[in-house]
Design a protein around this motif. Structure first.
Motif, PDB file in Angstrom:
ATOM      1  N   SER A 197       0.450  -1.164   0.116  1.00 51.37           N
ATOM      2  CA  SER A 197       0.096   0.223   0.139  1.00 51.37           C
ATOM      3  C   SER A 197       0.709   1.098  -0.156  1.00 51.37           C
ATOM      4  O   SER A 197       2.153   1.124   0.231  1.00 51.37           O
ATOM      5  CB  SER A 197      -1.197  -0.443   1.494  1.00 51.37           C
ATOM      6  N   ASN A 198       0.305   2.447   0.405  1.00 49.44           N
ATOM      7  CA  ASN A 198       0.862   3.565   0.077  1.00 49.44           C
ATOM      8  C   ASN A 198       2.267   4.235   1.340  1.00 49.44           C
ATOM      9  O   ASN A 198       1.694   3.607   2.151  1.00 49.44           O
ATOM     10  CB  ASN A 198      -0.155   4.866  -0.256  1.00 49.44           C
ATOM     11  N   ASN A 199       3.234   4.252   0.926  1.00 47.52           N
ATOM     12  CA  ASN A 199       4.766   4.128   1.452  1.00 47.52           C
ATOM     13  C   ASN A 199       4.532   5.551   2.243  1.00 47.52           C
ATOM     14  O   ASN A 199       4.351   6.622   0.831  1.00 47.52           O
ATOM     15  CB  ASN A 199       5.878   3.968   0.997  1.00 47.52           C
ATOM     16  N   TYR A 200       5.146   6.035   2.980  1.00 50.96           N
ATOM     17  CA  TYR A 200       5.538   7.302   3.555  1.00 50.96           C
ATOM     18  C   TYR A 200       6.770   7.168   4.054  1.00 50.96           C
ATOM     19  O   TYR A 200       6.498   5.942   4.805  1.00 50.96           O
ATOM     20  CB  TYR A 200       4.481   7.974   4.289  1.00 50.96           C
ATOM     21  N   ILE A 210       2.238  13.443   0.868  1.00 49.23           N
ATOM     22  CA  ILE A 210       2.684  13.771   2.833  1.00 49.23           C
ATOM     23  C   ILE A 210       4.134  14.948   2.242  1.00 49.23           C
ATOM     24  O   ILE A 210       4.123  15.633   2.647  1.00 49.23           O
ATOM     25  CB  ILE A 210       3.230  12.675   3.164  1.00 49.23           C
ATOM     26  N   ARG A 233      -6.538   5.591   0.811  1.00 50.75           N
ATOM     27  CA  ARG A 233      -5.321   5.107   1.073  1.00 50.75           C
ATOM     28  C   ARG A 233      -5.013   4.448   2.035  1.00 50.75           C
ATOM     29  O   ARG A 233      -5.191   4.461   3.084  1.00 50.75           O
ATOM     30  CB  ARG A 233      -4.539   5.871   0.975  1.00 50.75           C
ATOM     31  N   TRP A 235      -2.456   3.748   4.613  1.00 50.84           N
ATOM     32  CA  TRP A 235      -0.764   4.079   4.584  1.00 50.84           C
ATOM     33  C   TRP A 235       0.138   3.370   5.410  1.00 50.84           C
ATOM     34  O   TRP A 235      -0.025   2.758   6.914  1.00 50.84           O
ATOM     35  CB  TRP A 235      -0.673   5.504   5.180  1.00 50.84           C
ATOM     36  N   TYR A 237       4.012   2.638   6.752  1.00 47.04           N
ATOM     37  CA  TYR A 237       5.430   3.594   6.833  1.00 47.04           C
ATOM     38  C   TYR A 237       6.441   3.390   6.965  1.00 47.04           C
ATOM     39  O   TYR A 237       6.279   1.290   6.036  1.00 47.04           O
ATOM     40  CB  TYR A 237       5.017   2.930   8.824  1.00 47.04           C
ATOM     41  N   ASN A 268      -7.386  11.558   1.794  1.00 42.46           N
ATOM     42  CA  ASN A 268      -6.265  12.649   1.697  1.00 42.46           C
ATOM     43  C   ASN A 268      -6.570  13.834   2.182  1.00 42.46           C
ATOM     44  O   ASN A 268      -5.540  13.604   2.516  1.00 42.46           O
ATOM     45  CB  ASN A 268      -6.456  12.329  -0.403  1.00 42.46           C
ATOM     46  N   VAL A 271      -5.565  12.513   5.929  1.00 44.66           N
ATOM     47  CA  VAL A 271      -3.560  12.867   5.836  1.00 44.66           C
ATOM     48  C   VAL A 271      -3.631  14.594   5.826  1.00 44.66           C
ATOM     49  O   VAL A 271      -2.391  14.632   6.845  1.00 44.66           O
ATOM     50  CB  VAL A 271      -2.943  12.690   4.854  1.00 44.66           C
ATOM     51  N   PHE A 328      -0.491   4.887  12.107  1.00 43.52           N
ATOM     52  CA  PHE A 328      -0.644   5.960  11.324  1.00 43.52           C
ATOM     53  C   PHE A 328      -0.043   7.816  12.612  1.00 43.52           C
ATOM     54  O   PHE A 328       0.800   8.606  11.448  1.00 43.52           O
ATOM     55  CB  PHE A 328      -1.365   6.290  10.342  1.00 43.52           C
TER      56      PHE A 328
END
Length: 365
Positions: A197-200, A210, A233, A235, A237, A268, A271, A328
């Motif tokens: 899934s979406n990385n940050y 982000i 999404r 999220w 890490y 979104n 976030v 998150f």
């Protein structure tokens, strides 16, 4: 360490795209946790590949950087032979949906042809040179949940979800997934696929949501949010993602796919608002004490924008014992803190080329 010694077989890792966001975090984690391994980082250093991401470990004798293209078959085969590569962790990809809409050719070349080139080098080296028994090798292909398309308000992507890509980016990744799977079934190549899934987290190029919002909010600039901001999404890490990749390398069953998610579904707009609130609390105030939420501007949605992604990571948890460790709320605070403490990194990353791209994507929306 496993009783079957799988970790001991990981000696020489070729990391493609190791100067990018996820690749750099993976290299750091691997050097810190795999005592006897050597890592070769093959990166073309396009706009999102930043050698500064690994400056502090560049002198480690277990690390080698090679600037080059994964589509260069001669170079890739040379590295397999020179470094006696037994493990591939394939991050290198064009990965930004917006860029794939305005310039799809690079996505087809890198994500499909590049993956094919790496698979061929692995097949030729591991299958016919008599040096590397296939059982001792691994080819791990890092992919995305976007290959599955868009979810409604309920449900989760599993490894059995039919592919339904909606953009040139996700279509190119779906194609590369199928190539990797085909090389396992046709040639017996010891492949593994992960769909995340979406990385940050630290070192992410500021075209993604982000870091873009963090940078703009710090500087009092408009915070562009597509459509109504309610696209959802899951999220993840980035360090959690990298620990999952190591777990799959050590314990994953050959030919299998593992979904990696963060169990952190957010709209979104949520976030963006969270980042605004953290920066209002931790960074210098805007002129006249204006709250950063006032910078949020809704812009025209992009074509084919998937409404919701969400990963069911039950398989990797049940079979391999991995699950995300960072919520998150914890991860976004760590991320904002890193960008606040590394403002020089952002300054050096955002050159004229990036600004030109930013203006083209968001001006007039």
């Amino acid at each position: 360490m496993q009783s079957n010694g799988r970790e001991e077989l990981i000696k020489n890792i070729l990391v493609t795209g190791g100067s990018g966001f996820i690749g750099a975090n993976f290299i750091r984690l691997a050097l810190a946790t795999l005592d006897s391994c050597r890592l070769v980082n093959l990166d073309k250093l396009t706009y999102a590949g930043n050698p500064q991401n690994l400056t502090d470990i560049s002198d480690d004798p277990r690390y080698r950087f090679v600037q080059g293209d994964i589509c260069d078959a001669s170079l890739v085969e040379q590295l397999f032979a020179e470094e006696q590569i037994d493990t591939v962790v394939h991050f290198a990809a064009e990965s930004h949906v917006d860029r794939s809409i305005t310039g799809p050719a690079a996505f087809i070349e890198t994500n499909i042809l590049g993956t094919f080139t790496l698979l061929e080098a692995a097949r030729k080296t591991w299958g016919f040179d008599g040096r590397s028994p296939l059982a001792d090798c691994r080819f791990l292909h890092v992919s995305t949940d976007e290959v599955y398309g868009s979810l409604g308000d309920t449900g989760l992507f599993t490894e059995e979800t039919p592919y339904d890509p909606r953009s040139p980016y996700s279509s190119s990744k779906a194609s590369s997934d199928h190539l990797v799977s085909a090389y396992h079934h046709t040639y017996g190549l010891p492949t593994l696929i992960t769909n995340c899934s979406n990385n940050y987290g630290p070192y992410q190029f500021p075209e993604k949501l982000i870091p873009l919002i963090i940078n703009n909010a710090l500087n009092g600039k408009v915070l562009p949010v597509y459509g109504d901001g309610k696209n959802v999404r899951d999220w993840l890490y980035v360090v959690d993602h990298c620990t999952a990749i190591l777990k799959v390398l050590k314990k994953g069953h050959l030919g299998e796919t593992y979904n990696i998610g963060g169990n952190n579904e957010k709209q979104n707009i949520e976030v963006v608002q969270t980042i605004c609130d953290i920066l209002d609390d931790q960074a210098a105030p805007l002129p006249e004490g204006k709250p950063r939420r006032s910078l949020i501007t809704f812009v025209k949605d992009r074509p084919g924008h998937d409404r919701r992604y969400a990963i069911d990571a039950g398989k990797i948890t049940k079979e391999l014992g991995w699950e995300p460790s960072v919520t998150f709320e914890e991860g976004i605070r760590k991320t904002v803190k890193w960008y606040l403490e590394n403002s020089d990194w952002i300054t050096k990353v955002i050159d004229g080329t990036y600004q030109e791209y930013y203006d083209r994507m968001y001006a007039g929306r």
